[in-house]
Design a protein around this motif. Sequence first.
Motif, short mmCIF file in Angstrom:
data_model
loop_
_atom_site.label_atom_id
_atom_site.label_comp_id
_atom_site.label_asym_id
_atom_site.label_seq_id
_atom_site.Cartn_x
_atom_site.Cartn_y
_atom_site.Cartn_z
N GLY A 164 0.79 -1.22 0.00
CA GLY A 164 0.00 0.00 0.00
C GLY A 164 0.82 1.27 0.00
N ARG A 165 2.11 1.15 0.32
CA ARG A 165 2.99 2.33 0.32
C ARG A 165 3.71 2.52 -1.01
NH1 ARG A 165 6.39 1.75 6.00
NH2 ARG A 165 4.57 1.56 7.38
N ASN A 166 3.60 1.56 -1.89
CA ASN A 166 4.43 1.61 -3.09
C ASN A 166 4.24 2.88 -3.91
OD1 ASN A 166 5.51 -0.85 -2.40
ND2 ASN A 166 4.39 -2.03 -3.93
N THR A 174 4.76 -5.37 -7.73
CA THR A 174 4.71 -6.63 -8.46
C THR A 174 3.25 -6.93 -8.79
OG1 THR A 174 4.40 -7.98 -6.48
CG2 THR A 174 6.69 -7.44 -7.10
N PRO A 175 2.99 -7.87 -9.72
CA PRO A 175 1.59 -8.23 -9.99
C PRO A 175 0.86 -8.71 -8.74
CG PRO A 175 3.00 -9.03 -11.75
CD PRO A 175 3.92 -8.49 -10.69
N ASP A 176 1.54 -9.49 -7.89
CA ASP A 176 0.89 -9.96 -6.66
C ASP A 176 0.55 -8.81 -5.73
OD1 ASP A 176 0.93 -12.59 -7.44
OD2 ASP A 176 2.69 -13.13 -6.24
N GLU A 177 1.46 -7.84 -5.63
CA GLU A 177 1.20 -6.68 -4.77
C GLU A 177 0.05 -5.85 -5.31
OE1 GLU A 177 5.60 -5.73 -2.84
OE2 GLU A 177 5.08 -4.91 -4.81
N ALA A 178 0.03 -5.64 -6.61
CA ALA A 178 -1.06 -4.87 -7.21
C ALA A 178 -2.40 -5.55 -6.98
CB ALA A 178 -0.80 -4.68 -8.70
N ASP A 179 -2.44 -6.86 -7.09
CA ASP A 179 -3.66 -7.62 -6.84
C ASP A 179 -4.07 -7.50 -5.38
OD1 ASP A 179 -5.66 -9.79 -7.72
OD2 ASP A 179 -4.67 -10.71 -5.99
N PHE A 180 -3.10 -7.58 -4.49
CA PHE A 180 -3.36 -7.47 -3.05
C PHE A 180 -4.04 -6.13 -2.72
CE2 PHE A 180 -1.99 -6.12 1.21
CZ PHE A 180 -2.37 -7.21 1.98
N VAL A 181 -3.49 -5.05 -3.24
CA VAL A 181 -4.04 -3.72 -2.97
C VAL A 181 -5.41 -3.54 -3.62
CG1 VAL A 181 -3.69 -1.25 -3.34
CG2 VAL A 181 -1.76 -2.68 -2.63
N ALA A 182 -5.53 -3.99 -4.86
CA ALA A 182 -6.77 -3.76 -5.61
C ALA A 182 -7.94 -4.58 -5.11
CB ALA A 182 -6.54 -4.05 -7.10
N ASN A 183 -7.65 -5.72 -4.49
CA ASN A 183 -8.72 -6.65 -4.14
C ASN A 183 -8.87 -6.87 -2.63
OD1 ASN A 183 -9.74 -7.52 -6.84
ND2 ASN A 183 -7.57 -8.04 -7.09
N GLY A 184 -8.54 -5.85 -1.85
CA GLY A 184 -8.80 -5.92 -0.41
C GLY A 184 -8.03 -6.99 0.31
N GLY A 185 -6.75 -7.11 -0.02
CA GLY A 185 -5.94 -8.16 0.58
C GLY A 185 -5.82 -8.05 2.09
N TYR A 186 -5.76 -6.83 2.62
CA TYR A 186 -5.63 -6.64 4.06
C TYR A 186 -6.86 -7.22 4.77
CZ TYR A 186 -4.39 -4.27 8.45
OH TYR A 186 -4.04 -4.00 9.75
N ALA A 187 -8.04 -6.87 4.25
CA ALA A 187 -9.28 -7.37 4.86
C ALA A 187 -9.37 -8.89 4.76
CB ALA A 187 -10.48 -6.72 4.19
N LYS A 188 -8.85 -9.44 3.67
CA LYS A 188 -8.90 -10.90 3.52
C LYS A 188 -7.99 -11.59 4.53
CE LYS A 188 -10.20 -10.86 -1.35
NZ LYS A 188 -9.79 -11.06 -2.75
N ILE A 189 -6.86 -10.97 4.85
CA ILE A 189 -5.99 -11.56 5.89
C ILE A 189 -6.69 -11.51 7.24
CG2 ILE A 189 -3.81 -11.34 7.12
CD1 ILE A 189 -2.53 -10.30 4.56
N ILE A 190 -7.38 -10.40 7.52
CA ILE A 190 -8.14 -10.31 8.78
C ILE A 190 -9.15 -11.45 8.87
CG2 ILE A 190 -9.89 -8.97 10.01
CD1 ILE A 190 -8.44 -6.45 9.19
#
Length: 197
Positions: A164-166, A174-190
């Motif tokens: 999220g700081r990138n 990276t593609p994985d990071e972009a997907d993480f940010v775009a698709n609510g990765g933080y909430a999914k980890i919670i």
Amino acid sequence: MERGADWPGTEVLQFWLDEVGPKGWYAGGATLDQAVRDRFGTLCARAGDGGLKDWLVEPEPALAYLIVTDQFPRNIWRGDARAFATDPLARAATEIALRAGWDMQLPEPQRQFVYLPLMHHENPESQARCVALIAERMPETGVGNLLHARVHEEVIRRFGRFPGRNAALGRASTPDEADFVANGGYAKIIEALKAGA
């Protein structure tokens, strides 16, 4: 240090602990950001230039210093690299506070601000320390903090940095990071951590 009526740390603590309070600490928003910018922008600039270190002498002034170097920049410069510029100062203050035992002289909800500079560090050892400190030293009020500390730890384990700081830091995702940010990765980890609890 002299803490007279005009000591600016008093306004920092009254604003953050009483006016904003626990319900507002993580709510964010343009109104809060502007209030912090207007009232404390000059103070944060002083800290960034190496000032205010005379506050690191006892628990409450150190807490005010940590708020100024770790919390307020994220409001004042949200979305900008300057939001993270004083993180090393905050981590150094955390180390001083922990060595002196000042965290344990503060009420539990306030202790989190001693530990958050570790949570904000893109470093696995700091993440592990933050999780351990919250688990051990905030037994009454730290459940939510512990969950978020574990999420931060997992993000660093997965990516080695906070995706999220990138953009703010001019880093290519990276593609994985972009997907993480775009698709609510933080909430999914919670959700995953809650499910596994």
